[in-house]
Design an enzyme around this catalytic site. Structure first.
Site, mmCIF file in Angstrom:
data_model
loop_
_atom_site.group_PDB
_atom_site.id
_atom_site.type_symbol
_atom_site.label_atom_id
_atom_site.label_comp_id
_atom_site.label_asym_id
_atom_site.label_seq_id
_atom_site.Cartn_x
_atom_site.Cartn_y
_atom_site.Cartn_z
ATOM 1 N N HIS A 93 52.827 42.505 39.907
ATOM 2 C CA HIS A 93 52.403 43.885 40.213
ATOM 3 C C HIS A 93 51.878 44.494 38.911
ATOM 4 O O HIS A 93 50.934 43.966 38.319
ATOM 5 C CB HIS A 93 53.610 44.611 40.804
ATOM 6 C CG HIS A 93 53.347 45.928 41.455
ATOM 7 N ND1 HIS A 93 52.094 46.436 41.669
ATOM 8 C CD2 HIS A 93 54.208 46.874 41.944
ATOM 9 C CE1 HIS A 93 52.186 47.619 42.260
ATOM 10 N NE2 HIS A 93 53.459 47.918 42.438
ATOM 11 N N HIS A 129 44.240 39.292 44.558
ATOM 12 C CA HIS A 129 44.923 40.495 45.033
ATOM 13 C C HIS A 129 45.364 40.275 46.471
ATOM 14 O O HIS A 129 44.663 39.620 47.234
ATOM 15 C CB HIS A 129 43.990 41.717 44.956
ATOM 16 C CG HIS A 129 44.735 43.008 45.017
ATOM 17 N ND1 HIS A 129 45.099 43.588 46.206
ATOM 18 C CD2 HIS A 129 45.239 43.795 44.033
ATOM 19 C CE1 HIS A 129 45.774 44.690 45.951
ATOM 20 N NE2 HIS A 129 45.874 44.838 44.638
ATOM 21 N N ASP A 173 43.687 44.931 36.699
ATOM 22 C CA ASP A 173 44.503 44.684 35.514
ATOM 23 C C ASP A 173 43.827 43.788 34.501
ATOM 24 O O ASP A 173 44.190 43.794 33.325
ATOM 25 C CB ASP A 173 45.852 44.082 35.923
ATOM 26 C CG ASP A 173 46.753 45.130 36.516
ATOM 27 O OD1 ASP A 173 46.561 46.299 36.176
ATOM 28 O OD2 ASP A 173 47.630 44.787 37.314
#
Ligand code: CMC
Length: 430
Positions: A265, A306, A364
């Site tokens: 995460h 994802h 990210d």
């Protein structure tokens, strides 16, 4: 018009009518409430097919690469708005008028400072403590300081708690960094914007005057906008689950911070940088790509893939552009780590394994690179994600608590342990 229903035929039982519920966008949802009355549960580990709640805040279509906050596309918000305006939108459902915006910002500014007693908590931590460990502690501890905003059934209390959390997170986060390097804490400066003030608290020192670079301030604000909310992800679901028992908002947000910390995460942005350092040189990239493809090797390319986005992550598209702007502004294109990142991106985007499995760089991947360029230490990356996501968490928590049919969230299970058996005295156990 009659409600549409799905008919479920069960061996040896009466068939069940399951109402089909339509949202304003996205897939229909089967209301399976009737199942428990028939002594049946659904089994969906990882919640891949489960809508855990009804929400009006954020919509994602992973196949189309669409992310909307209260209906507004993330690209438009990132381009034309600013973080505090997005906070208002997430919390209250509409973009603010100028007067509403000014009032909101002025209210937030009343809450940027930290209670002197809470400041003492920091010295109880080791200087090398992970800042996410400190954040879990100090954010939970806010519940011990603000007794006047703990009544979750009082709308005013809920709003005050929301403002306190959003306003104090940058101060608490920057204090983690200052503590780790042995610098004095820097007080918030309310005349600055949210992002500028954060960079000020991170990087200024009493002995020097410093003004944060406007390009970096803008990049920081974008990072905050792009991480502000993401529907029912693991940490938001954790906040809702904790909050469903009636726990106070500060404790619930601390639970969200804990859930965010994991590398699958929010911890991924930190893991991206660790991976880039491990790769060391551009010539090693093929070896790591092979490792990522090897079914017997647990290694994954961090910052790729994802659960929801199977086309592209719209946040990553905006972040990529910002990443290039920051690298240009700072003249960092030749930095060896950035060179590895850019080459990795290029190779992975062409590799059939990643194309077939729809593994695109996610938000990210780029946010880690930008944060490093700004000078933020790697272990602070997930803390910055937490600062930004606090508004999303609190908006979802508030939506849940204010719902008239709110009740404790209590999932069931598929039990596969031993069947009932009799206790055996220790002397008779073989
Ligand atoms: N590198 C290599 N292979 C991968 C990767 C990766 N990063 N991600 C998924 N795969 C493969 C996986 O091995 C599996 O292969 P197979 O079908 O042969 O078994 C297939 O792709 C599907 O993977 P999955 O684990 O079923 O997908 P998921 O939806 O459960 O996981 C994910 C999503 C984000 C946890 C995963 O892609 C991952 O671990 N990525 C790296 C960590 C990361 O960047 N996380 C940040 C997510 S974005 C920020 C946020 O929202 O928190």
């Amino acid at each position: 018009m009659d409600k549409e229903v799905a008919k479920l035929t069960l061996p040896g039982k009466e068939s069940l009518d399951l109402p089909i519920i339509k949202g304003t966008m996205g897939p229909d949802v089967l209301d399976i409430g009737a199942l428990s009355k028939a002594d049946l549960f659904t089994f969906d580990p990882g919640f891949r097919s489960t809508a855990s709640c009804e929400s009006k805040i954020t919509f994602i279509d992973g196949n189309k690469g669409l992310l909307l906050h209260r209906g507004y596309p993330i690209e438009q918000l990132a381009e034309k708005s600013d973080f505090l305006e997005v906070c208002y939108l997430l919390l209250f459902g509409e973009l603010p008028t100028q007067t509403q915006k000014d009032k909101f910002i002025s209210k937030l500014k009343n809450h940027t400072m930290i209670h002197e007693q809470l400041i003492k908590f920091y010295s109880g931590f080791r200087r090398d403590a992970h800042p996410m460990a400190i954040m879990c502690g100090v954010v939970g501890a806010l519940s011990a300081f603000y007794h006047d905003s703990l009544d979750i059934h009082n709308e005013e209390h809920r709003e005050t708690a929301a403002l306190r959390l959003i306003a104090k997170m940058p101060t608490l986060a920057a204090m983690c960094y200052k503590y780790s390097i042995g610098h004095p804490f820097v007080s918030p400066l309310n005349k600055m914007s949210f992002a500028e003030n954060f960079l000020h608290m991170m990087f200024s020192v009493p002995s020097e005057e410093s003004v944060p670079n406007p390009i970096l301030v803008k990049a920081m604000d974008r990072i905050f906008i792009l991480h502000a909310d993401h529907e029912q992800n693991a940490s938001t679901s954790t906040v809702r689950l904790a909050g469903s028992s009636g726990a106070n908002p500060f404790a619930c947000i601390a639970a969200g911070i804990a859930a965010l910390w994991g590398p699958a995460h929010g911890g991924a942005n930190e893991a991206v940088l660790a991976m880039l350092s491990e790769i060391q040189t551009v010539s090693n990239i093929p070896k790591f790509i092979d490792k990522a493809k090897d079914k017997n090797d647990p290694f994954r390319l961090m910052g790729f893939g994802h659960r929801v986005y199977k086309n592209f992550d719209p946040r990553a598209t905006v972040m990529r552009k910002t990443c290039y702007e920051v690298l240009d502004a700072l003249g960092l294109h030749d930095d060896p780590l950035f060179a590895i990142a850019l080459k990795l991106e290029e190779i992975a985007l062409k590799d059939p394994y990643f194309i077939e499995k729809k593994l695109y760089p996610n938000v990210d991947f780029y946010s880690g690179i930008i944060l490093r360029a700004i000078g933020i230490p790697t272990n602070m990356f997930t803390v910055i994600f937490a600062m930004a996501r606090t508004v999303g968490w609190i908006a979802h928590w508030n939506e849940m608590i204010s719902s008239p049919d709110q009740s404790i969230n209590r999932p069931r299970q598929l039990y596969t342990g031993p069947v009932m058996r009799d206790f055996i005295d220790v002397s008779k156990r073989g």
